[in-house]
Scaffold this active site. Sequence first.
Site, PDB file in Angstrom:
ATOM      1  CB  CYS A 215      -0.815  -0.045   1.149  1.00 50.88           C
ATOM      2  SG  CYS A 215      -0.256   0.642   2.680  1.00 50.88           S
ATOM      3  CD  GLU A 216      -0.757   5.693  -3.369  1.00 46.77           C
ATOM      4  OE1 GLU A 216      -0.176   5.146  -4.337  1.00 46.77           O
ATOM      5  OE2 GLU A 216      -1.785   6.366  -3.404  1.00 46.77           O
ATOM      6  CG  HIS A 217      -2.263   5.162   1.938  1.00 48.32           C
ATOM      7  ND1 HIS A 217      -3.245   4.069   1.584  1.00 48.32           N
ATOM      8  CD2 HIS A 217      -2.559   6.136   1.281  1.00 48.32           C
ATOM      9  CE1 HIS A 217      -4.146   4.890   0.767  1.00 48.32           C
ATOM     10  NE2 HIS A 217      -3.368   5.966   0.454  1.00 48.32           N
ATOM     11  CG  HIS A 218       0.280   2.611   6.215  1.00 54.34           C
ATOM     12  ND1 HIS A 218      -1.043   2.335   5.941  1.00 54.34           N
ATOM     13  CD2 HIS A 218       0.306   3.516   7.443  1.00 54.34           C
ATOM     14  CE1 HIS A 218      -1.964   3.174   6.510  1.00 54.34           C
ATOM     15  NE2 HIS A 218      -1.168   3.873   7.616  1.00 54.34           N
TER      16      HIS A 218
ATOM     17  CG  HIS B  43      -5.423  -3.771   2.335  1.00 52.38           C
ATOM     18  ND1 HIS B  43      -4.790  -2.760   1.621  1.00 52.38           N
ATOM     19  CD2 HIS B  43      -6.077  -4.493   1.771  1.00 52.38           C
ATOM     20  CE1 HIS B  43      -5.330  -2.857   0.478  1.00 52.38           C
ATOM     21  NE2 HIS B  43      -6.400  -3.789   0.283  1.00 52.38           N
TER      22      HIS B  43
ATOM     23  CB  CYS C 150      -1.567  -0.864   6.664  1.00 56.71           C
ATOM     24  SG  CYS C 150      -2.929  -0.583   5.542  1.00 56.71           S
TER      25      CYS C 150
ATOM     26  CD  GLN D  23      -8.153  -5.008  -2.731  1.00 56.70           C
ATOM     27  OE1 GLN D  23      -7.726  -4.637  -1.699  1.00 56.70           O
ATOM     28  NE2 GLN D  23      -9.033  -5.447  -3.356  1.00 56.70           N
TER      29      GLN D  23
HETATM   30  N1  LIG Z   1      -8.885   2.982  -0.550  1.00 58.86           N
HETATM   31  C1  LIG Z   1      -7.799   2.372  -0.117  1.00 58.86           C
HETATM   32  N2  LIG Z   1      -7.206   2.394   1.054  1.00 58.86           N
HETATM   33  C2  LIG Z   1      -6.130   1.786   1.299  1.00 58.86           C
HETATM   34  C3  LIG Z   1      -5.581   1.097   0.778  1.00 58.86           C
HETATM   35  N3  LIG Z   1      -4.482   0.732   1.575  1.00 58.86           N
HETATM   36  C4  LIG Z   1      -4.555   1.153   2.748  1.00 58.86           C
HETATM   37  N4  LIG Z   1      -5.567   2.005   2.608  1.00 58.86           N
HETATM   38  C5  LIG Z   1      -6.144   3.137   3.748  1.00 58.86           C
HETATM   39  O1  LIG Z   1      -5.451   4.503   3.606  1.00 58.86           O
HETATM   40  C6  LIG Z   1      -5.783   5.203   4.585  1.00 58.86           C
HETATM   41  C7  LIG Z   1      -4.880   6.138   5.199  1.00 58.86           C
HETATM   42  O2  LIG Z   1      -5.340   6.839   5.997  1.00 58.86           O
HETATM   43  P1  LIG Z   1      -4.760   7.754   6.987  1.00 58.86           P
HETATM   44  O3  LIG Z   1      -5.823   8.243   7.842  1.00 58.86           O
HETATM   45  O4  LIG Z   1      -4.139   8.975   6.118  1.00 58.86           O
HETATM   46  O5  LIG Z   1      -3.710   6.931   7.490  1.00 58.86           O
HETATM   47  P2  LIG Z   1      -3.578   6.441   9.100  1.00 58.86           P
HETATM   48  O6  LIG Z   1      -3.596   7.303  10.192  1.00 58.86           O
HETATM   49  O7  LIG Z   1      -2.468   5.487   9.104  1.00 58.86           O
HETATM   50  O8  LIG Z   1      -4.933   5.570   9.110  1.00 58.86           O
HETATM   51  P3  LIG Z   1      -5.144   4.155  10.012  1.00 58.86           P
HETATM   52  O9  LIG Z   1      -4.827   3.099   9.202  1.00 58.86           O
HETATM   53  O10 LIG Z   1      -6.694   4.256  10.088  1.00 58.86           O
HETATM   54  O11 LIG Z   1      -4.610   4.184  11.053  1.00 58.86           O
HETATM   55  C8  LIG Z   1      -6.289   4.071   5.734  1.00 58.86           C
HETATM   56  O12 LIG Z   1      -7.493   4.163   5.918  1.00 58.86           O
HETATM   57  C9  LIG Z   1      -5.880   2.719   5.073  1.00 58.86           C
HETATM   58  O13 LIG Z   1      -6.746   1.559   5.532  1.00 58.86           O
HETATM   59  C10 LIG Z   1      -6.299   0.754  -0.520  1.00 58.86           C
HETATM   60  O14 LIG Z   1      -5.631  -0.111  -1.345  1.00 58.86           O
HETATM   61  N5  LIG Z   1      -7.049   1.220  -1.003  1.00 58.86           N
HETATM   62 ZN   LIG Z   2      -1.523   0.886   4.262  1.00 63.17          ZN
END
Ligand SMILES: Nc1nc2c(ncn2[C@@H]2O[C@H](COP(=O)(O)OP(=O)(O)OP(=O)(O)O)[C@@H](O)[C@H]2O)c(=O)[nH]1
Ligand SMILES: [Zn+2]
Length: 199
Positions: A87-90, A156, A158, A128
């Site tokens: 995932c590009e977020h974590h 996921h 994360c 995804q």
């Molecule tokens: N739509 C989508 N969201 C994703 C995917 N992979 C991870 N995420 C979500 O990306 C979001 C990033 O949210 P943020 O609030 O910026 O990050 P965060 O504070 O680490 O959020 P939490 O995971 O809820 O603790 C999270 O809700 C993740 O679950 C994906 O493939 N698609």
């Molecule tokens: Zn993630």
Amino acid sequence: MAYRKTEEYDERVTEGLMKSYKDALQLLGEDSEREGLLKTPERMAKAMQYLTQGYELNAVDILNSAKFKEDVSEMVIVKDIELYSMCEHHMLPFFGKAHIAYIPNGYITGLSKLGRVVDVFARRLQVQERLTTQILGAIKEALNPLGVAVVIEAKHLCMMMRGVQKQNSVTTTSAFDGEFLHNHITRNEFLKLIASDLS
Ligand SMILES: Nc1nc2c(ncn2[C@@H]2O[C@H](COP(=O)(O)OP(=O)(O)OP(=O)(O)O)[C@@H](O)[C@H]2O)c(=O)[nH]1
Ligand SMILES: [Zn+2]
């Protein structure tokens, strides 16, 4: 370049990443000079290059490399294609299965190429939803089929190891084009076949 040898790494990138990962280990409270960690920055640098090698690969070229003229118009389904992405977020993995179908329009592609296309887009930083539509887009561009369908089911890390910590949730994404979009009978046939153990 459609293919890349899996053990080829860019030395300049490896060197740069090694420095960053060594710093990261120190910042995380580790001793980067202890025996077990001495080679870790290099291992991480290579692992990350491997896991993001999709940026350098061209999915349409891969499909075209085994494109055969064939006068069939029956649905082709390859299901349960395993995938590992990040995932590009974590930058934590998500993993699961892709199910792909297309209805040929004069051309078919080598079945293994569909699995390769999944890897091309999975081996990048992803969400995804985008992974799903990119796979569909490449098949549409290369084969101009009468229809394409892609369904991905994934977990996921994360959401499992950290954050909300939901261990059993599975995310399903889908993308449909052509016959699969406009004809609900065709779409339902595909959905029924990917749900069955025999298809
Ligand atoms: N739509 C989508 N969201 C994703 C995917 N992979 C991870 N995420 C979500 O990306 C979001 C990033 O949210 P943020 O609030 O910026 O990050 P965060 O504070 O680490 O959020 P939490 O995971 O809820 O603790 C999270 O809700 C993740 O679950 C994906 O493939 N698609
Ligand atoms: Zn993630």
